[in-house]
Design a protein around this motif. Structure first.
Motif, PDB file in Angstrom:
ATOM      1  N   MET A   1       0.841  -1.172   0.000  1.00 15.88           N
ATOM      2  CA  MET A   1       0.000   0.000   0.000  1.00 15.88           C
ATOM      3  C   MET A   1       0.886   1.234   0.000  1.00 15.88           C
ATOM      4  SD  MET A   1      -3.222   0.829   2.333  1.00 15.88           S
ATOM      5  CE  MET A   1      -3.005   1.948   3.677  1.00 15.88           C
ATOM      6  N   SER A   2       0.557   2.197  -0.843  1.00 19.40           N
ATOM      7  CA  SER A   2       1.285   3.460  -0.895  1.00 19.40           C
ATOM      8  C   SER A   2       0.988   4.263   0.354  1.00 19.40           C
ATOM      9  CB  SER A   2       0.862   4.271  -2.126  1.00 19.40           C
ATOM     10  OG  SER A   2       1.146   3.560  -3.298  1.00 19.40           O
ATOM     11  N   SER A   3       1.852   5.221   0.627  1.00 20.51           N
ATOM     12  CA  SER A   3       1.657   6.033   1.822  1.00 20.51           C
ATOM     13  C   SER A   3       0.474   6.970   1.654  1.00 20.51           C
ATOM     14  CB  SER A   3       2.926   6.826   2.119  1.00 20.51           C
ATOM     15  OG  SER A   3       3.233   7.662   1.031  1.00 20.51           O
ATOM     16  N   PRO A   4      -0.229   7.262   2.781  1.00 19.92           N
ATOM     17  CA  PRO A   4      -1.378   8.169   2.715  1.00 19.92           C
ATOM     18  C   PRO A   4      -0.954   9.555   2.238  1.00 19.92           C
ATOM     19  CG  PRO A   4      -1.294   7.021   4.822  1.00 19.92           C
ATOM     20  CD  PRO A   4      -0.012   6.730   4.106  1.00 19.92           C
ATOM     21  N   ILE A   5      -1.871  10.245   1.625  1.00 17.41           N
ATOM     22  CA  ILE A   5      -1.615  11.607   1.163  1.00 17.41           C
ATOM     23  C   ILE A   5      -2.642  12.530   1.792  1.00 17.41           C
ATOM     24  CG2 ILE A   5      -0.610  10.909  -1.048  1.00 17.41           C
ATOM     25  CD1 ILE A   5      -3.378  11.652  -2.285  1.00 17.41           C
ATOM     26  N   GLU A   6      -2.306  13.788   1.847  1.00 15.60           N
ATOM     27  CA  GLU A   6      -3.272  14.766   2.330  1.00 15.60           C
ATOM     28  C   GLU A   6      -4.060  15.298   1.168  1.00 15.60           C
ATOM     29  OE1 GLU A   6      -2.856  18.099   5.080  1.00 15.60           O
ATOM     30  OE2 GLU A   6      -1.183  16.945   5.902  1.00 15.60           O
ATOM     31  N   VAL A   7      -5.334  15.351   1.376  1.00 11.87           N
ATOM     32  CA  VAL A   7      -6.228  15.894   0.362  1.00 11.87           C
ATOM     33  C   VAL A   7      -7.120  16.929   1.016  1.00 11.87           C
ATOM     34  CG1 VAL A   7      -6.249  13.751  -0.996  1.00 11.87           C
ATOM     35  CG2 VAL A   7      -8.006  14.129   0.711  1.00 11.87           C
ATOM     36  N   SER A   8      -7.689  17.784   0.201  1.00  9.39           N
ATOM     37  CA  SER A   8      -8.714  18.682   0.723  1.00  9.39           C
ATOM     38  C   SER A   8     -10.059  18.130   0.289  1.00  9.39           C
ATOM     39  CB  SER A   8      -8.508  20.113   0.214  1.00  9.39           C
ATOM     40  OG  SER A   8      -8.615  20.173  -1.189  1.00  9.39           O
ATOM     41  N   ILE A   9     -11.018  18.188   1.181  1.00 11.16           N
ATOM     42  CA  ILE A   9     -12.357  17.687   0.911  1.00 11.16           C
ATOM     43  C   ILE A   9     -13.285  18.900   0.828  1.00 11.16           C
ATOM     44  CG2 ILE A   9     -14.232  16.201   1.699  1.00 11.16           C
ATOM     45  CD1 ILE A   9     -11.627  14.642   1.237  1.00 11.16           C
ATOM     46  N   ARG A  10     -14.022  19.000  -0.281  1.00 10.08           N
ATOM     47  CA  ARG A  10     -14.938  20.118  -0.474  1.00 10.08           C
ATOM     48  C   ARG A  10     -16.316  19.610  -0.864  1.00 10.08           C
ATOM     49  NH1 ARG A  10     -11.263  23.089  -4.821  1.00 10.08           N
ATOM     50  NH2 ARG A  10      -9.283  22.635  -3.801  1.00 10.08           N
ATOM     51  N   SER A  11     -17.330  20.271  -0.360  1.00 11.03           N
ATOM     52  CA  SER A  11     -18.694  19.996  -0.770  1.00 11.03           C
ATOM     53  C   SER A  11     -18.940  20.743  -2.075  1.00 11.03           C
ATOM     54  CB  SER A  11     -19.666  20.481   0.308  1.00 11.03           C
ATOM     55  OG  SER A  11     -20.992  20.241  -0.092  1.00 11.03           O
ATOM     56  N   VAL A  12     -19.468  20.038  -3.060  1.00  8.72           N
ATOM     57  CA  VAL A  12     -19.773  20.660  -4.356  1.00  8.72           C
ATOM     58  C   VAL A  12     -21.201  20.305  -4.748  1.00  8.72           C
ATOM     59  CG1 VAL A  12     -17.348  20.509  -5.104  1.00  8.72           C
ATOM     60  CG2 VAL A  12     -18.960  18.736  -5.795  1.00  8.72           C
ATOM     61  N   PHE A  60      -9.717  16.506  -3.344  1.00  9.20           N
ATOM     62  CA  PHE A  60      -8.804  17.154  -4.277  1.00  9.20           C
ATOM     63  C   PHE A  60      -7.361  16.966  -3.794  1.00  9.20           C
ATOM     64  CE2 PHE A  60     -12.713  19.501  -4.902  1.00  9.20           C
ATOM     65  CZ  PHE A  60     -12.726  19.788  -6.256  1.00  9.20           C
ATOM     66  N   ALA A  61      -6.463  16.682  -4.735  1.00  8.27           N
ATOM     67  CA  ALA A  61      -5.022  16.747  -4.503  1.00  8.27           C
ATOM     68  C   ALA A  61      -4.592  18.019  -5.218  1.00  8.27           C
ATOM     69  CB  ALA A  61      -4.313  15.525  -5.061  1.00  8.27           C
ATOM     70  N   GLY A  62      -4.356  19.064  -4.467  1.00  9.06           N
ATOM     71  CA  GLY A  62      -4.168  20.372  -5.083  1.00  9.06           C
ATOM     72  C   GLY A  62      -5.497  20.794  -5.668  1.00  9.06           C
ATOM     73  N   GLN A  94      -5.464   3.142  -2.687  1.00 12.86           N
ATOM     74  CA  GLN A  94      -4.527   2.560  -1.714  1.00 12.86           C
ATOM     75  C   GLN A  94      -3.621   3.622  -1.081  1.00 12.86           C
ATOM     76  OE1 GLN A  94      -4.624  -0.801  -0.777  1.00 12.86           O
ATOM     77  NE2 GLN A  94      -6.499  -0.693  -1.976  1.00 12.86           N
ATOM     78  N   ARG A  95      -4.118   4.860  -1.014  1.00 14.37           N
ATOM     79  CA  ARG A  95      -3.331   5.947  -0.428  1.00 14.37           C
ATOM     80  C   ARG A  95      -4.109   6.712   0.641  1.00 14.37           C
ATOM     81  NH1 ARG A  95      -0.604   8.859  -5.440  1.00 14.37           N
ATOM     82  NH2 ARG A  95       0.705   9.742  -3.831  1.00 14.37           N
ATOM     83  N   GLY A  96      -5.243   6.150   1.081  1.00 13.08           N
ATOM     84  CA  GLY A  96      -5.995   6.741   2.178  1.00 13.08           C
ATOM     85  C   GLY A  96      -7.020   7.796   1.773  1.00 13.08           C
ATOM     86  N   VAL A  97      -7.265   7.952   0.478  1.00 10.47           N
ATOM     87  CA  VAL A  97      -8.202   8.988   0.007  1.00 10.47           C
ATOM     88  C   VAL A  97      -9.621   8.682   0.486  1.00 10.47           C
ATOM     89  CG1 VAL A  97      -9.189  10.145  -2.000  1.00 10.47           C
ATOM     90  CG2 VAL A  97      -6.757   9.573  -1.964  1.00 10.47           C
TER      91      VAL A  97
END
Length: 102
Positions: A1-12, A60-62, A94-97
């Motif tokens: 499994m790849s390492s987790p990434i930080e994402v921003s979560i937005r309501s659309v 979103f990633a960026g 597999q990155r925690g998204v």
């Protein structure tokens, strides 16, 4: 499994271009996985357009949309909701998204 990434979560809005893009990607994924025919995919796409008493969230990633999920209130019970339409683009799995969406 790849390492987790930080994402921003937005309501659309579910009718937004980004939401519609991810819903179509999800439908394509489901069609392949469950060997759905075109009629079944069209039915699914038509019925996913309605969001009453809930929220459509995009990860979103960026500025790149990489996943989505939807929470929708049960009509019968104002205190209960269900999670629906969770999808993560294949290159981001597999990155925690999905965990961050939840």
């Amino acid at each position: 499994m790849s390492s987790p990434i930080e994402v921003s979560i937005r309501s659309v809005e579910i009718q937004s271009e980004v939401a519609q893009h991810l819903i179509r990607r999800l439908a394509t994924d489901l069609a392949e996985l469950y060997q759905m025919n075109a009629e079944e995919v069209n039915w699914y796409l038509h019925h996913v357009q309605y969001l009453d008493g809930g929220a459509f969230l995009v990860a979103f990633a960026g500025e790149t949309p990489i996943g989505c999920g939807m929470i929708r209130r049960f009509e019968e019970d104002a205190y209960t909701a269900e999670v629906k339409r969770v999808y993560v683009e294949p290159d981001w799995r597999q990155r925690g998204v999905a965990r961050q969406l939840m």
